[in-house]
Design a protein around this motif. Sequence first.
Motif, mmCIF file in Angstrom:
data_model
loop_
_atom_site.group_PDB
_atom_site.id
_atom_site.type_symbol
_atom_site.label_atom_id
_atom_site.label_comp_id
_atom_site.label_asym_id
_atom_site.label_seq_id
_atom_site.Cartn_x
_atom_site.Cartn_y
_atom_site.Cartn_z
ATOM 1 N N UNK A 149 7.080 -2.218 2.096
ATOM 2 C CA UNK A 149 6.608 -3.479 1.681
ATOM 3 C C UNK A 149 4.986 -3.715 2.196
ATOM 4 N N UNK A 150 4.384 -2.463 2.706
ATOM 5 C CA UNK A 150 2.954 -2.523 3.117
ATOM 6 C C UNK A 150 2.362 -2.563 1.711
ATOM 7 N N UNK A 151 1.441 -3.610 1.667
ATOM 8 C CA UNK A 151 0.427 -3.696 0.343
ATOM 9 C C UNK A 151 -0.471 -2.767 0.248
ATOM 10 N N UNK A 152 -0.924 -2.188 1.278
ATOM 11 C CA UNK A 152 -2.038 -1.147 1.072
ATOM 12 C C UNK A 152 -1.538 0.037 0.723
ATOM 13 N N UNK A 154 1.243 0.257 -1.087
ATOM 14 C CA UNK A 154 1.808 0.081 -2.641
ATOM 15 C C UNK A 154 0.522 -0.212 -3.739
ATOM 16 N N UNK A 155 -0.534 -0.514 -3.105
ATOM 17 C CA UNK A 155 -1.716 -0.523 -3.755
ATOM 18 C C UNK A 155 -2.259 0.857 -4.162
ATOM 19 N N UNK A 156 -2.441 1.620 -2.978
ATOM 20 C CA UNK A 156 -2.676 3.096 -3.480
ATOM 21 C C UNK A 156 -1.758 3.839 -4.314
ATOM 22 N N UNK A 157 -0.350 3.709 -4.294
ATOM 23 C CA UNK A 157 0.330 4.006 -5.153
ATOM 24 C C UNK A 157 0.294 3.579 -6.736
ATOM 25 N N UNK A 158 -0.014 2.381 -6.819
ATOM 26 C CA UNK A 158 -0.348 1.791 -8.272
ATOM 27 C C UNK A 158 -1.432 2.241 -8.663
ATOM 28 N N UNK A 159 -2.511 2.699 -8.064
ATOM 29 C CA UNK A 159 -3.783 3.324 -8.487
ATOM 30 C C UNK A 159 -3.426 4.559 -8.629
ATOM 31 N N UNK A 160 -2.601 5.477 -7.997
ATOM 32 C CA UNK A 160 -2.307 6.902 -8.230
ATOM 33 C C UNK A 160 -1.367 6.895 -9.623
ATOM 34 N N UNK A 161 -0.695 5.680 -9.889
ATOM 35 C CA UNK A 161 0.255 5.734 -11.067
ATOM 36 C C UNK A 161 -0.514 5.059 -12.438
ATOM 37 N N UNK A 162 -1.677 5.008 -12.010
ATOM 38 C CA UNK A 162 -2.715 4.403 -13.087
ATOM 39 C C UNK A 162 -2.135 3.064 -13.731
ATOM 40 N N UNK A 166 -9.027 0.894 -8.888
ATOM 41 C CA UNK A 166 -9.331 0.954 -7.547
ATOM 42 C C UNK A 166 -9.743 -0.536 -7.120
ATOM 43 N N UNK A 167 -9.346 -1.087 -5.947
ATOM 44 C CA UNK A 167 -9.658 -2.331 -5.524
ATOM 45 C C UNK A 167 -8.855 -2.487 -3.991
ATOM 46 N N UNK A 168 -9.420 -3.632 -3.547
ATOM 47 C CA UNK A 168 -8.677 -3.940 -2.162
ATOM 48 C C UNK A 168 -7.431 -4.624 -2.439
ATOM 49 N N UNK A 169 -6.523 -4.427 -1.638
ATOM 50 C CA UNK A 169 -5.003 -5.028 -1.553
ATOM 51 C C UNK A 169 -5.138 -6.653 -1.290
ATOM 52 N N UNK A 170 -6.011 -7.073 -0.883
ATOM 53 C CA UNK A 170 -6.367 -8.548 -0.565
ATOM 54 C C UNK A 170 -6.933 -9.317 -1.670
ATOM 55 N N UNK A 171 -7.601 -8.940 -2.489
ATOM 56 C CA UNK A 171 -8.386 -9.427 -3.736
ATOM 57 C C UNK A 171 -7.364 -10.072 -4.654
ATOM 58 N N UNK A 172 -7.828 -11.262 -5.006
ATOM 59 C CA UNK A 172 -6.916 -12.003 -6.330
ATOM 60 C C UNK A 172 -6.833 -10.924 -7.482
ATOM 61 N N UNK A 173 -5.596 -11.040 -7.861
ATOM 62 C CA UNK A 173 -5.548 -10.349 -9.593
ATOM 63 C C UNK A 173 -5.850 -11.429 -10.356
#
Length: 194
Positions: A149-152, A154-162, A166-173
Motif C-alpha cells: 500500500x506504499x504510494x511511492x 506503487x507510483x514507481x511501478x505504475x511508471x515502470x509499467x508505462x 513520471x511524477x510525485x506520488x502526492x500530486x493531484x491527478x
Amino acid sequence: AALLISTAGGLSAKTDKKTADKQAVKSEKPAKKAAPKKKTSTKANSLNNPDRKDNTGPAPRINLNSYFRKLSDLEAVTVADACLVLCLTLDGPYDKNFEIQLEFLKKRDIIDNKCPTAPRVRLGKGTIATMFLKALKIKGGLMLRIFPNNQRYAMKEAIAQKLMGPADANQWLTGSEVISLLSRAAEYRKENFK
C-alpha cells in the motif's frame, strides 16, 4: 347543428358534428397492433449482477461521452471519479450509484480501509496508482510486495509499467491524466489478460 350521415345500409342517421368527426377518424386509422416488448440484455442493465444491492431494475447509466468531456477539464480527480474509471476498467457497474461502485471495488480488495471513501475527496497520483495496480493484478517489484500500500512504490511501478508518466506520488491527478490512465490500463488488460 345536426348532420346526416349515411350508413352502410343506405339509411341516414342524425348525429352532431363531434360524433361525426370521431367516426370519420376511426374509419381512416387502421387498428394498431401492440408492438412486442424488446428484450433487454441482463448484462446491459446489470439486473443479474451479484454486486447490485437491489435487483428491482437497472440504475440510470452515466452518459460516458459527456462525462469524459467534463472529466478532461478537471484539475483534480475525486474518489467518485476514480471509482467510476476503475469500474470501467474492470467491466464493473458504471451507473450513477457511487455506493454500488464502491462495494464492487471493495469486494475485489482494490479499495481498502486506508483509502478515502468520501466521493468528493481529491486523490493523489500515488493512491490512484495503488488502486490501478491492484485492479490490474500487478504485483510489482520486491519493495512493492513488501509494502503493497506504499504510494511511492506503487507510483514507481505504475511508471515502470508505462501506466503513468513520471511524477510525485502526492500530486493531484488531473482529469486528462486519468483518461490517459484508463486507456493505458485497457491496453495492459488486452495484452496480459487474454
